[in-house]
Design an enzyme around this catalytic site. Structure first.
Site, PDB file in Angstrom:
ATOM      1  N   ARG A 184      16.382  -5.418  42.473  1.00  0.00           N
ATOM      2  CA  ARG A 184      17.449  -4.420  42.405  1.00  0.00           C
ATOM      3  C   ARG A 184      17.596  -3.672  43.735  1.00  0.00           C
ATOM      4  O   ARG A 184      16.616  -3.166  44.288  1.00  0.00           O
ATOM      5  CB  ARG A 184      17.145  -3.424  41.281  1.00  0.00           C
ATOM      6  CG  ARG A 184      18.127  -2.276  41.154  1.00  0.00           C
ATOM      7  CD  ARG A 184      19.459  -2.721  40.617  1.00  0.00           C
ATOM      8  NE  ARG A 184      20.320  -1.577  40.318  1.00  0.00           N
ATOM      9  CZ  ARG A 184      21.585  -1.672  39.954  1.00  0.00           C
ATOM     10  NH1 ARG A 184      22.141  -2.881  39.826  1.00  0.00           N
ATOM     11  NH2 ARG A 184      22.306  -0.596  39.696  1.00  0.00           N
TER      12      ARG A 184
ATOM     13  N   MET B 266       0.818  -1.207   0.000  1.00  0.00           N
ATOM     14  CA  MET B 266       0.000   0.000   0.000  1.00  0.00           C
ATOM     15  C   MET B 266       0.856   1.263   0.000  1.00  0.00           C
ATOM     16  O   MET B 266       0.735   2.116  -0.867  1.00  0.00           O
ATOM     17  CB  MET B 266      -0.935   0.025   1.213  1.00  0.00           C
ATOM     18  CG  MET B 266      -2.044  -1.004   1.185  1.00  0.00           C
ATOM     19  SD  MET B 266      -3.192  -0.742   2.562  1.00  0.00           S
ATOM     20  CE  MET B 266      -4.306  -2.117   2.335  1.00  0.00           C
ATOM     21  N   THR B 267       1.742   1.402   0.974  1.00  0.00           N
ATOM     22  CA  THR B 267       2.466   2.647   1.199  1.00  0.00           C
ATOM     23  C   THR B 267       3.457   2.939   0.082  1.00  0.00           C
ATOM     24  O   THR B 267       4.154   2.049  -0.418  1.00  0.00           O
ATOM     25  CB  THR B 267       3.206   2.584   2.541  1.00  0.00           C
ATOM     26  OG1 THR B 267       2.266   2.316   3.582  1.00  0.00           O
ATOM     27  CG2 THR B 267       3.906   3.899   2.847  1.00  0.00           C
TER      28      THR B 267
ATOM     29  N   PHE C 112       8.393   0.718   2.759  1.00  0.00           N
ATOM     30  CA  PHE C 112       8.030   0.269   4.109  1.00  0.00           C
ATOM     31  C   PHE C 112       7.174  -0.998   4.059  1.00  0.00           C
ATOM     32  O   PHE C 112       6.212  -1.146   4.824  1.00  0.00           O
ATOM     33  CB  PHE C 112       7.292   1.363   4.893  1.00  0.00           C
ATOM     34  CG  PHE C 112       7.995   2.691   4.936  1.00  0.00           C
ATOM     35  CD1 PHE C 112       9.370   2.775   5.045  1.00  0.00           C
ATOM     36  CD2 PHE C 112       7.261   3.865   4.869  1.00  0.00           C
ATOM     37  CE1 PHE C 112      10.019   4.004   5.089  1.00  0.00           C
ATOM     38  CE2 PHE C 112       7.892   5.104   4.909  1.00  0.00           C
ATOM     39  CZ  PHE C 112       9.270   5.177   5.019  1.00  0.00           C
TER      40      PHE C 112
ATOM     41  N   GLN D 154      -9.784  -4.365  11.382  1.00  0.00           N
ATOM     42  CA  GLN D 154      -9.108  -5.527  11.968  1.00  0.00           C
ATOM     43  C   GLN D 154      -7.610  -5.290  12.060  1.00  0.00           C
ATOM     44  O   GLN D 154      -6.978  -5.665  13.057  1.00  0.00           O
ATOM     45  CB  GLN D 154      -9.376  -6.792  11.153  1.00  0.00           C
ATOM     46  CG  GLN D 154      -8.637  -8.017  11.703  1.00  0.00           C
ATOM     47  CD  GLN D 154      -9.193  -9.320  11.215  1.00  0.00           C
ATOM     48  OE1 GLN D 154     -10.343  -9.653  11.476  1.00  0.00           O
ATOM     49  NE2 GLN D 154      -8.372 -10.103  10.503  1.00  0.00           N
ATOM     50  N   GLU D 155      -7.024  -4.651  11.035  1.00  0.00           N
ATOM     51  CA  GLU D 155      -5.600  -4.355  11.089  1.00  0.00           C
ATOM     52  C   GLU D 155      -5.281  -3.477  12.299  1.00  0.00           C
ATOM     53  O   GLU D 155      -4.294  -3.703  13.006  1.00  0.00           O
ATOM     54  CB  GLU D 155      -5.142  -3.664   9.806  1.00  0.00           C
ATOM     55  CG  GLU D 155      -3.673  -3.289   9.810  1.00  0.00           C
ATOM     56  CD  GLU D 155      -3.222  -2.628   8.522  1.00  0.00           C
ATOM     57  OE1 GLU D 155      -2.110  -2.057   8.520  1.00  0.00           O
ATOM     58  OE2 GLU D 155      -3.961  -2.674   7.524  1.00  0.00           O
ATOM     59  N   ARG D 156      -6.104  -2.483  12.547  1.00  0.00           N
ATOM     60  CA  ARG D 156      -5.853  -1.582  13.673  1.00  0.00           C
ATOM     61  C   ARG D 156      -6.082  -2.272  15.004  1.00  0.00           C
ATOM     62  O   ARG D 156      -5.383  -1.999  15.980  1.00  0.00           O
ATOM     63  CB  ARG D 156      -6.717  -0.327  13.501  1.00  0.00           C
ATOM     64  CG  ARG D 156      -6.165   0.542  12.376  1.00  0.00           C
ATOM     65  CD  ARG D 156      -7.115   1.538  11.803  1.00  0.00           C
ATOM     66  NE  ARG D 156      -6.433   2.250  10.704  1.00  0.00           N
ATOM     67  CZ  ARG D 156      -7.034   2.982   9.785  1.00  0.00           C
ATOM     68  NH1 ARG D 156      -8.353   3.119   9.811  1.00  0.00           N
ATOM     69  NH2 ARG D 156      -6.340   3.575   8.837  1.00  0.00           N
TER      70      ARG D 156
ATOM     71  N   PRO E 211       6.344   6.229  -1.432  1.00  0.00           N
ATOM     72  CA  PRO E 211       7.116   7.384  -0.947  1.00  0.00           C
ATOM     73  C   PRO E 211       6.277   8.641  -0.773  1.00  0.00           C
ATOM     74  O   PRO E 211       6.528   9.440   0.131  1.00  0.00           O
ATOM     75  CB  PRO E 211       8.183   7.563  -2.038  1.00  0.00           C
ATOM     76  CG  PRO E 211       8.383   6.189  -2.590  1.00  0.00           C
ATOM     77  CD  PRO E 211       7.027   5.554  -2.559  1.00  0.00           C
TER      78      PRO E 211
ATOM     79  N   GLN F 289       8.892   4.700  47.562  1.00  0.00           N
ATOM     80  CA  GLN F 289       7.533   5.094  47.211  1.00  0.00           C
ATOM     81  C   GLN F 289       7.427   5.618  45.782  1.00  0.00           C
ATOM     82  O   GLN F 289       6.475   5.300  45.053  1.00  0.00           O
ATOM     83  CB  GLN F 289       7.019   6.159  48.180  1.00  0.00           C
ATOM     84  CG  GLN F 289       5.559   6.516  47.963  1.00  0.00           C
ATOM     85  CD  GLN F 289       5.086   7.621  48.885  1.00  0.00           C
ATOM     86  OE1 GLN F 289       5.509   8.761  48.744  1.00  0.00           O
ATOM     87  NE2 GLN F 289       4.227   7.270  49.838  1.00  0.00           N
TER      88      GLN F 289
END
Length: 387
Positions: free
Chosen positions: A274, A131-132, A162, A247-249, A134, A285
């Site tokens: 630690r 999809m993406t 990407f 759904q992707e999100r 430049p 605290q």
């Protein structure tokens, strides 16, 4: 919006528990011992995908007739959660199983489903989505890649950037303009095989985080594919993408919440062990209260996510709510992880510690799948639309 019963979490049945155990064993045996090397390599081996396919961990929601498990999305959510909790950001199974495969299932012809889905479920074919570009990120209507009809072929020219799984993908679900004069209504989805002449993979991009996940540039120079590779109807690509993005999100939100839960758990164990000024950090605290805030924010995020999951399983998760889930959980994730890194002190900045890797990997969550700013605009349009 229909009210749903929120009395139980959507992933708590005995079957879910058994499946979660299988996923955890797979991660501990097949991923965790090797992930550091894969981060150096910049990608995971194809053999891992085949092993995931052998165990039935890919394309879970795909019906059995096409090689999947035929279960609902809750099982996919478990895979995503466990991968995030383990910091296994290299194998991006959900892109393949829960983004690419549903496009084929929902919009593909019977021949396309039979050809691709069984091999995807077995891990023999790896999927990516193009999809993406430049000059076109969150604004999908601005894509410039073109596919022109030439006889019985589509001739494709353009560039994508990407692209996750870009180096190893056998199948790229490509968004391209088939009728540029129609704007967003001129966009279509076309299946491009990875061995087509004219298709080339650019460099493996060096990212801030997620170093084991290959992300690449893809180039298309007079790439010819048969007209049968069109997915669904010509000119409906933008509508299909809008249908599938909730759904992707949600998948991004699941990753965010699981990573938050893991970070709080790691940090709780660290500050209890630690020592500083004669006592454990957990006796201070300021430390206790900062971790309590992270814990509280994580609980709220989990509650909201569970509600979204239930709505999605009932077919009632709307675009605006999915967008809220995506931007709110990822913004909260980065805040929680940043506080946890602080409580680790100098060790929190060392990549040998999982909290450092999780913090670095988390930054992109606020960007991919639609930036926080775009998510807010989507929600604003719904909030202020004329009723």
């Amino acid at each position: 919006m229909t009210e749903l019963d929120a009395s139980t979490a959507p992933l708590d049945s005995a079957d879910h528990d058994l499946f979660r155990d299988t996923v955890r064993r797979f991660i501990s045996e097949e991923i965790t011992p090797h992930h550091a090397q894969w981060e150096l390599d910049g990608q995971v081996p194809r053999s891992l995908w085949r092993r995931a396919g052998e165990l039935g961990l890919l394309c879970l929601t795909v019906p059995e007739q096409y090689g999947g498990a035929g279960v609902d999305f809750s099982y996919s959510a478990i895979v995503v959660e466990e991968m995030a909790r383990a910091g296994a950001t290299g194998p991006l199974f959900y892109l393949h199983s829960d983004i690419v495969a549903p496009y084929l299932l929902h919009y593909g012809t019977e021949a396309q489903k039979q050809r691709w889905l069984p091999r995807m479920a077995r891990g023999e074919v790896i999927g990516a989505i193009g999809m993406t570009e430049p000059g076109a990120g969150s604004d999908l209507a601005a894509i410039r890649t073109r596919a022109e009809r030439d006889g019985d072929d589509w001739c494709i020219n353009g560039q994508k950037i990407f692209i996750s799984n870009g180096q190893i993908a056998d199948l790229v679900l490509l968004a391209a303009k088939t009728n540029p004069a129609m704007g967003s209504k001129g966009a279509s989805l076309i299946i491009v095989e990875g061995d087509r002449p004219g298709f080339s993979r650019g460099r493996r991009l060096e990212k801030l985080g997620m170093h084991a996940q290959d992300t690449s540039e893809l180039f298309f120079t007079d790439v010819r594919v048969p007209v049968e590779n069109l997915l669904g109807e010509e000119g409906s690509g933008f509508r299909y993408m809008m249908n599938e993005l909730p759904q992707e999100r949600l998948l991004v939100a699941i990753t965010a919440v699981a990573a938050m839960e893991a970070a709080v758990s790691w940090t709780r164990a660290y500050v209890a062990e630690r020592q500083a000024f004669g006592t454990s950090l957990s006796d201070k605290q300021t430390v206790r209260h900062r971790l309590v805030e992270a814990h509280a924010n994580t609980l709220v995020a989990r509650s909201f996510l569970n509600d979204c999951l239930k709505r999605h399983l009932a077919g009632q998760l709307d675009t605006a709510t999915a967008s809220v889930a995506k931007f709110w959980t990822t913004e909260m994730q980065f805040s929680v992880l940043d506080n946890c890194v602080q409580l680790f002190g100098g060790y929190g900045y060392m990549r040998e510690y999982p909290i450092a890797r999780a913090w670095t990997d988390a930054r992109v969550q606020r960007i991919y799948g639609g930036t926080t700013e775009i998510m807010k605009e989507i929600v604003a349009r719904e909030l202020f639309k004329t009723r």
